[in-house]
Design a protein around this motif. Structure first.
Motif, PDB file in Angstrom:
ATOM      1  N   ARG A   1      -2.647   6.099  15.715  1.00 46.84           N
ATOM      2  CA  ARG A   1      -2.728   5.776  14.135  1.00 46.84           C
ATOM      3  C   ARG A   1      -3.741   4.473  13.909  1.00 46.84           C
ATOM      4  N   TYR A   2      -3.589   3.523  14.834  1.00 42.72           N
ATOM      5  CA  TYR A   2      -4.202   2.400  14.518  1.00 42.72           C
ATOM      6  C   TYR A   2      -5.284   2.082  15.544  1.00 42.72           C
TER       7      TYR A   2
ATOM      8  N   ASP B   1       0.945   5.565   0.191  1.00 41.01           N
ATOM      9  CA  ASP B   1      -0.092   6.661   0.390  1.00 41.01           C
ATOM     10  C   ASP B   1       0.187   7.689  -0.624  1.00 41.01           C
TER      11      ASP B   1
ATOM     12  N   TRP C   1       4.924  -6.009  12.962  1.00 38.44           N
ATOM     13  CA  TRP C   1       4.588  -5.599  11.663  1.00 38.44           C
ATOM     14  C   TRP C   1       4.257  -6.534  10.599  1.00 38.44           C
ATOM     15  N   LYS C   2       3.434  -6.018   9.538  1.00 40.41           N
ATOM     16  CA  LYS C   2       3.472  -6.827   8.297  1.00 40.41           C
ATOM     17  C   LYS C   2       4.235  -6.298   7.122  1.00 40.41           C
TER      18      LYS C   2
ATOM     19  N   ARG D   1       0.822  -1.259   0.061  1.00 39.59           N
ATOM     20  CA  ARG D   1       0.196   0.087  -0.200  1.00 39.59           C
ATOM     21  C   ARG D   1       1.010   1.208  -0.063  1.00 39.59           C
TER      22      ARG D   1
ATOM     23  N   VAL E   1       2.920   2.139   3.161  1.00 37.94           N
ATOM     24  CA  VAL E   1       2.117   2.171   4.532  1.00 37.94           C
ATOM     25  C   VAL E   1       2.581   0.908   5.316  1.00 37.94           C
ATOM     26  N   GLU E   2       2.882   0.711   6.428  1.00 42.34           N
ATOM     27  CA  GLU E   2       3.001  -0.532   7.078  1.00 42.34           C
ATOM     28  C   GLU E   2       1.906  -0.666   8.170  1.00 42.34           C
ATOM     29  N   GLU E   3       1.546  -1.886   8.118  1.00 45.34           N
ATOM     30  CA  GLU E   3       0.305  -2.144   8.835  1.00 45.34           C
ATOM     31  C   GLU E   3       0.733  -3.294  10.260  1.00 45.34           C
TER      32      GLU E   3
ATOM     33  N   GLU F   1       0.162  -6.306  12.750  1.00 48.68           N
ATOM     34  CA  GLU F   1      -0.538  -7.379  12.908  1.00 48.68           C
ATOM     35  C   GLU F   1      -1.059  -7.726  14.093  1.00 48.68           C
TER      36      GLU F   1
END
Length: 206
Positions: A200-201, A149, A181-182, A147, A155-157, A159
Motif C-alpha cells: 500500500r505504501y 478518495d 499514522w498521521k 485527503r 485517506v490515512e498516511e 509517518e
C-alpha cells in the motif's frame, strides 16, 4: 358602544358576563363573586402547572460556567434561506469553533475570541448558545490536510515505522511493523502486516 362591539359587530364576552350576546340580565353580587372564585381557581391551577414544569426543568438542567482560556463551541441555528455565520442550509454545522473565552460578562454571558472572518459579529454570547469543547486540541485536523478518495473515505498516511516484530502462525511467519499514522483517529500507532503495508505504501520502505 364599546370599541370591540364597533369593530366586530358583537358584544365582548368578558369574565364578568359569560352570557350569550343579546341576553339581558342584571349583574348581581352573586355572579361577581362566582367570577372572582373562578379566576382565583384558574390562577391557582396555572401556578401549580408552572411549578410542576419548573421542577422538571430544574432536575435536568445545571448551570454552565466556563473559565477564561477555555475552548468553547458556539451553537448556531440552521435558518432556511439565511446565511448565518457564513453557513447556509439545514446541513450546515450546528456548532462552530472552538473559540477561546476572553472574559465573563455578568452572570450569563461570555466574550469569545472570534476569527477575522467573523469580525462583523458581536463577540459576546449568552451561555445557552455555548458548549464546552471536549476534543483535545492536538487531535483537531485542519480541513486543508484531509485527503478523500473516490469513495468519499478519509485517506490515512503513515509517518514512520517505529518497531519490527514477527508473529509465528501454524504454517507461516508474518512480519509485523509498528506504524505511526498521521491524523489517525484514536491511537496513532498500530501494528500492521509488513507485506500489506509495503504493497500500500511502497515509499515508506524506500
Amino acid at each position: 358602544m364599546a370599541s370591540f362591539e364597533a369593530l366586530y359587530g358583537r358584544k365582548c364576552r368578558t369574565p364578568v358576563c359569560w352570557l350569550e350576546a343579546g341576553e339581558k340580565q342584571f349583574v348581581g353580587p352573586e355572579i361577581v363573586q362566582e367570577t372572582t372564585d373562578k379566576v382565583k381557581c384558574i390562577r391557582e391551577c396555572l401556578k401549580a402547572a408552572q411549578d410542576r414544569q419548573k421542577s422538571y426543568a430544574d432536575k435536568r438542567s445545571r448551570p454552565m460556567e466556563f473559565l477564561v482560556r477555555d475552548r468553547i463551541m458556539l451553537k448556531v441555528s440552521p435558518w432556511k434561506g439565511i446565511i448565518l455565520f457564513g453557513k447556509r442550509g439545514k446541513l450546515s454545522p450546528r456548532f462552530l469553533g472552538p473559540f477561546k473565552v476572553l472574559a465573563r460578562v455578568g452572570l450569563q454571558a461570555y466574550k469569545l475570541e472570534l476569527p477575522p472572518e467573523m469580525a462583523g459579529i458581536h463577540n459576546t454570547f449568552h451561555v445557552c448558545y455555548l458548549r464546552k469543547c471536549l476534543a483535545e486540541e492536538e487531535s483537531v485536523i485542519p480541513l486543508s490536510e484531509i485527503r478523500v478518495d473516490e469513495n468519499k473515505q478519509s485517506v490515512e498516511e503513515p509517518e514512520a515505522i517505529l518497531e519490527r516484530n514477527t508473529k509465528v502462525l501454524r504454517h507461516k511467519v508474518v512480519g509485523l511493523v509498528k506504524v505511526q499514522w498521521k491524523h489517525h483517529r484514536g491511537a496513532n500507532m498500530t501494528w500492521e502486516a509488513e507485506e500489506d503495508l509495503r504493497r500500500r505504501y511502497p515509499h515508506l520502505f524506500a
